[in-house]
Design a protein around this motif. Structure first.
Motif, PDB file in Angstrom:
ATOM      1  N   VAL A  47       0.831  -1.215   0.000  1.00 35.34           N
ATOM      2  CA  VAL A  47       0.000   0.000   0.000  1.00 35.34           C
ATOM      3  C   VAL A  47       0.862   1.261   0.000  1.00 35.34           C
ATOM      4  O   VAL A  47       0.583   2.223  -0.731  1.00 35.34           O
ATOM      5  N   LEU A  48       1.920   1.273   0.784  1.00 36.89           N
ATOM      6  CA  LEU A  48       2.805   2.442   0.807  1.00 36.89           C
ATOM      7  C   LEU A  48       3.516   2.638  -0.526  1.00 36.89           C
ATOM      8  O   LEU A  48       3.758   3.772  -0.951  1.00 36.89           O
ATOM      9  N   ALA A  49       3.816   1.525  -1.212  1.00 43.14           N
ATOM     10  CA  ALA A  49       4.501   1.622  -2.498  1.00 43.14           C
ATOM     11  C   ALA A  49       3.588   2.149  -3.598  1.00 43.14           C
ATOM     12  O   ALA A  49       4.023   2.890  -4.484  1.00 43.14           O
ATOM     13  N   HIS A  50       2.309   1.792  -3.556  1.00 34.55           N
ATOM     14  CA  HIS A  50       1.385   2.158  -4.643  1.00 34.55           C
ATOM     15  C   HIS A  50       0.508   3.375  -4.302  1.00 34.55           C
ATOM     16  O   HIS A  50      -0.040   4.007  -5.206  1.00 34.55           O
ATOM     17  N   GLU A  51       0.326   3.656  -3.025  1.00 37.53           N
ATOM     18  CA  GLU A  51      -0.463   4.801  -2.563  1.00 37.53           C
ATOM     19  C   GLU A  51      -1.809   4.940  -3.290  1.00 37.53           C
ATOM     20  O   GLU A  51      -2.083   5.962  -3.937  1.00 37.53           O
ATOM     21  N   VAL A  89      -4.751   1.632   5.134  1.00 36.13           N
ATOM     22  CA  VAL A  89      -5.423   2.816   4.591  1.00 36.13           C
ATOM     23  C   VAL A  89      -5.303   3.994   5.554  1.00 36.13           C
ATOM     24  O   VAL A  89      -5.229   5.153   5.136  1.00 36.13           O
ATOM     25  N   ASN A  90      -5.266   3.701   6.842  1.00 32.69           N
ATOM     26  CA  ASN A  90      -5.122   4.781   7.817  1.00 32.69           C
ATOM     27  C   ASN A  90      -3.761   5.463   7.714  1.00 32.69           C
ATOM     28  O   ASN A  90      -3.620   6.651   7.997  1.00 32.69           O
ATOM     29  N   LYS A  91      -2.762   4.711   7.300  1.00 33.14           N
ATOM     30  CA  LYS A  91      -1.409   5.280   7.176  1.00 33.14           C
ATOM     31  C   LYS A  91      -1.314   6.290   6.037  1.00 33.14           C
ATOM     32  O   LYS A  91      -0.529   7.236   6.101  1.00 33.14           O
ATOM     33  N   ILE A  92      -2.118   6.088   4.988  1.00 31.41           N
ATOM     34  CA  ILE A  92      -2.001   6.978   3.825  1.00 31.41           C
ATOM     35  C   ILE A  92      -3.257   7.819   3.593  1.00 31.41           C
ATOM     36  O   ILE A  92      -3.337   8.555   2.610  1.00 31.41           O
ATOM     37  N   GLY A  93      -4.256   7.676   4.484  1.00 26.53           N
ATOM     38  CA  GLY A  93      -5.468   8.476   4.339  1.00 26.53           C
ATOM     39  C   GLY A  93      -6.370   8.027   3.206  1.00 26.53           C
ATOM     40  O   GLY A  93      -7.140   8.826   2.663  1.00 26.53           O
ATOM     41  N   ALA A  94      -6.288   6.752   2.841  1.00 22.97           N
ATOM     42  CA  ALA A  94      -7.116   6.223   1.753  1.00 22.97           C
ATOM     43  C   ALA A  94      -8.505   5.845   2.256  1.00 22.97           C
ATOM     44  O   ALA A  94      -8.809   5.935   3.456  1.00 22.97           O
ATOM     45  N   PHE A  95      -9.336   5.407   1.343  1.00 23.50           N
ATOM     46  CA  PHE A  95     -10.729   5.043   1.618  1.00 23.50           C
ATOM     47  C   PHE A  95     -10.878   3.544   1.393  1.00 23.50           C
ATOM     48  O   PHE A  95     -10.464   3.022   0.355  1.00 23.50           O
ATOM     49  N   LEU A  96     -11.445   2.840   2.372  1.00 22.34           N
ATOM     50  CA  LEU A  96     -11.615   1.386   2.287  1.00 22.34           C
ATOM     51  C   LEU A  96     -13.061   1.023   1.989  1.00 22.34           C
ATOM     52  O   LEU A  96     -13.987   1.462   2.698  1.00 22.34           O
ATOM     53  N   ILE A  97     -13.254   0.240   0.939  1.00 23.86           N
ATOM     54  CA  ILE A  97     -14.564  -0.342   0.639  1.00 23.86           C
ATOM     55  C   ILE A  97     -14.437  -1.842   0.868  1.00 23.86           C
ATOM     56  O   ILE A  97     -13.642  -2.512   0.210  1.00 23.86           O
ATOM     57  N   LYS A 138     -12.565  -0.048  11.739  1.00 24.77           N
ATOM     58  CA  LYS A 138     -11.423   0.612  12.368  1.00 24.77           C
ATOM     59  C   LYS A 138     -10.702   1.549  11.390  1.00 24.77           C
ATOM     60  O   LYS A 138      -9.822   2.307  11.799  1.00 24.77           O
ATOM     61  N   ALA A 139     -11.065   1.464  10.122  1.00 26.29           N
ATOM     62  CA  ALA A 139     -10.509   2.401   9.142  1.00 26.29           C
ATOM     63  C   ALA A 139     -11.105   3.780   9.399  1.00 26.29           C
ATOM     64  O   ALA A 139     -12.284   3.902   9.749  1.00 26.29           O
ATOM     65  N   ASN A 140     -10.320   4.817   9.214  1.00 26.54           N
ATOM     66  CA  ASN A 140     -10.837   6.175   9.429  1.00 26.54           C
ATOM     67  C   ASN A 140     -11.897   6.536   8.391  1.00 26.54           C
ATOM     68  O   ASN A 140     -12.824   7.295   8.678  1.00 26.54           O
ATOM     69  N   ARG A 141     -11.716   6.011   7.173  1.00 30.98           N
ATOM     70  CA  ARG A 141     -12.682   6.244   6.101  1.00 30.98           C
ATOM     71  C   ARG A 141     -13.043   4.887   5.500  1.00 30.98           C
ATOM     72  O   ARG A 141     -12.175   4.201   4.950  1.00 30.98           O
ATOM     73  N   TYR A 142     -14.296   4.487   5.628  1.00 37.50           N
ATOM     74  CA  TYR A 142     -14.685   3.151   5.167  1.00 37.50           C
ATOM     75  C   TYR A 142     -16.157   3.087   4.787  1.00 37.50           C
ATOM     76  O   TYR A 142     -16.977   3.905   5.231  1.00 37.50           O
ATOM     77  N   VAL A 143     -16.465   2.091   3.983  1.00 34.16           N
ATOM     78  CA  VAL A 143     -17.837   1.692   3.711  1.00 34.16           C
ATOM     79  C   VAL A 143     -17.849   0.172   3.639  1.00 34.16           C
ATOM     80  O   VAL A 143     -16.966  -0.436   3.029  1.00 34.16           O
ATOM     81  N   ILE A 144     -18.819  -0.430   4.275  1.00 34.87           N
ATOM     82  CA  ILE A 144     -19.040  -1.877   4.191  1.00 34.87           C
ATOM     83  C   ILE A 144     -20.287  -2.095   3.350  1.00 34.87           C
ATOM     84  O   ILE A 144     -21.320  -1.464   3.595  1.00 34.87           O
ATOM     85  N   VAL A 145     -20.190  -2.951   2.358  1.00 32.16           N
ATOM     86  CA  VAL A 145     -21.345  -3.240   1.494  1.00 32.16           C
ATOM     87  C   VAL A 145     -21.637  -4.735   1.541  1.00 32.16           C
ATOM     88  O   VAL A 145     -20.799  -5.557   1.166  1.00 32.16           O
ATOM     89  N   ARG A 146     -22.827  -5.073   2.011  1.00 25.03           N
ATOM     90  CA  ARG A 146     -23.255  -6.471   2.045  1.00 25.03           C
ATOM     91  C   ARG A 146     -24.015  -6.812   0.768  1.00 25.03           C
ATOM     92  O   ARG A 146     -24.831  -6.013   0.289  1.00 25.03           O
ATOM     93  N   ALA A 147     -23.741  -7.986   0.238  1.00 24.38           N
ATOM     94  CA  ALA A 147     -24.429  -8.458  -0.964  1.00 24.38           C
ATOM     95  C   ALA A 147     -24.651  -9.960  -0.831  1.00 24.38           C
ATOM     96  O   ALA A 147     -24.066 -10.625   0.033  1.00 24.38           O
ATOM     97  N   ALA A 148     -25.497 -10.511  -1.694  1.00 21.86           N
ATOM     98  CA  ALA A 148     -25.864 -11.927  -1.583  1.00 21.86           C
ATOM     99  C   ALA A 148     -25.961 -12.587  -2.954  1.00 21.86           C
ATOM    100  O   ALA A 148     -26.196 -11.926  -3.965  1.00 21.86           O
TER     101      ALA A 148
END
Length: 294
Positions: A47-51, A89-97, A138-148
Motif C-alpha cells: 500500500v505504501l509503495a502504490h499509494e 489505509v489509515n497510514k495513507i489516508g485512503a478510503f476502504l470499501i 477501524k478504518a478512518n474512512r470506510y464503507v461496508i457493502v453487504r451483498a448476496a
C-alpha cells in the motif's frame, strides 16, 4: 483515481477491474500471487509503495462448508486480513470499501434485512465475515457493502454450475425453501465504483441485486435463458426439494433478501437487476463452454 482491488482474480474482482477501467481510473489488480493480505508487513509495504486513493476489498474465504473444518483460515482471510487493510489505509489516508455478506444474518426474518437489523451468523463463514466488518470499521474512512447470491460470467458460481450440470445430467434436485436475491457481480461492481467516486459517510450498506426468488426458481430462469439462446441446449428435469433433503456442513440462511433502499436514499445507487443481466451472462458462459469444447 488510483484504485487497489484485492481479490482481483475472483468473479467480483474481475468485474471491478472492468468497471473501474471503463471509467478511466487507474487500477492496481492484486490477486493472491501479487499480495498476501493476511501478511501485515506485505500489506503495509504494498500500500505504501502504490499509494492508492481507494482500496476495494473483494478478497474473501468463501468456501462456506469447508470453513466449518477450517475456522482459523476463514478468520485469517475474512477478518485478520481486513485489519491489515484498515491499518494500511489509515497510514495513507485512503478510503476502504469492504464487501460483506448476507450470512451475517440468521435468515429468520420475513422481510428484507435492513442495515439496522440485528446480526446473528450461524456458521464459521458468517462469523468470520462479521468479524471482518468489525475490523473494517477501524478504518478512518470506510464503507461496508453487504451483498448476496453473487453470480457472473467469471469464476465459480451457481449459474455456471447449473449450466455445467445441465450438460451432464438429465435431472437435478434444487433447494426451493431458501429465498434470496441473485446479484450480478457487474451490477455490484458498478455500485462500488460509484461509492469510490463519491464516498458517503462511514457506514454499512446493503446492495440488492433485484427481485427475490429461491435457488430452484433461479435455476429455472437460468435454464430458460440458456434455452432461448441455444437451440440444442439440454434441459434437465428440475425437481424442487426442501433444505432438509440436501444437508450441508454449514447451515444456510432460509431468507437472505437484503433491503437496498438506504444506499439509494443516501448515495442514489439503485438496486441491480439480475433478470436484466441474466441473458447476457448466460450467453457468455455458453460461448465459453462451446469454445472450450472445440
Amino acid at each position: 483515481m488510483r484504485v487497489l482491488i484485492t481479490g482481483a482474480g475472483g468473479q467480483l474482482g474481475k468485474c471491478l477491474q472492468d468497471s473501474f477501467k471503463e471509467s478511466g481510473h487507474e487500477v492496481i489488480a492484486a490477486g493472491r500471487s501479487e499480495l498476501d493480505i493476511t501478511n501485515s508487513r506485505s500489506v503495509e509495504g504494498f500500500v505504501l509503495a502504490h499509494e492508492p486513493d481507494v482500496i476495494v476489498n473483494a478478497a474473501a474465504y468463501t468456501a462456506v462448508d469447508k470453513a466449518e473444518a477450517e475456522p482459523d483460515l476463514a478468520f485469517k482471510v475474512n477478518a485478520e486480513a481486513v485489519a491489515n487493510l484498515a491499518a494500511a489505509v489509515n497510514k495513507i489516508g485512503a478510503f476502504l470499501i469492504h464487501v460483506s455478506t448476507d450470512y451475517v444474518f440468521d435468515g429468520s426474518s420475513t422481510r428484507p434485512y435492513r442495515e439496522i437489523d440485528s446480526v446473528n451468523p450461524m456458521g464459521v463463514y458468517g462469523k468470520s465475515k462479521l468479524a471482518g466488518e468489525r475490523e473494517a470499521e477501524k478504518a478512518n474512512r470506510y464503507v461496508i457493502v453487504r451483498a448476496a447470491w453473487i453470480f457472473s460470467e467469471y469464476g465459480s458460481n451457481f449459474l455456471k454450475t447449473m449450466v455445467r450440470l445441465a450438460g451432464e445430467r438429465d435431472s437435478l434436485a434444487i433447494v426451493n425453501d431458501q429465498i434470496g436475491t441473485p446479484t450480478y457481480a457487474g451490477d455490484l461492481a458498478s455500485a462500488l465504483r460509484v461509492l469510490a467516486e463519491k464516498p458517503p459517510v462511514n457506514g454499512t450498506y446493503h446492495f440488492s441485486g433485484g427481485h427475490h426468488c429461491s435457488w430452484y426458481g433461479f435455476a429455472q430462469e437460468i435454464f430458460q435463458a440458456c434455452g432461448d439462446l441455444k437451440a440444442d441446449f439440454q434441459f434437465p428435469v428440475v425437481n424442487p426439494i426442501p433444505t432438509s433433503e440436501f444437508p450441508t456442513p454449514a447451515k444456510r440462511p432460509a431468507f437472505s433478501v437484503l433491503d437496498g433502499s438506504l444506499l439509494e436514499a443516501r448515495v442514489g445507487i439503485r438496486e441491480g437487476s439480475w433478470a436484466d443481466s441474466l441473458r447476457d451472462v448466460c450467453s457468455k458462459v455458453l460461448e465459453a463452454d462451446d469454445s472450450a469444447q472445440k
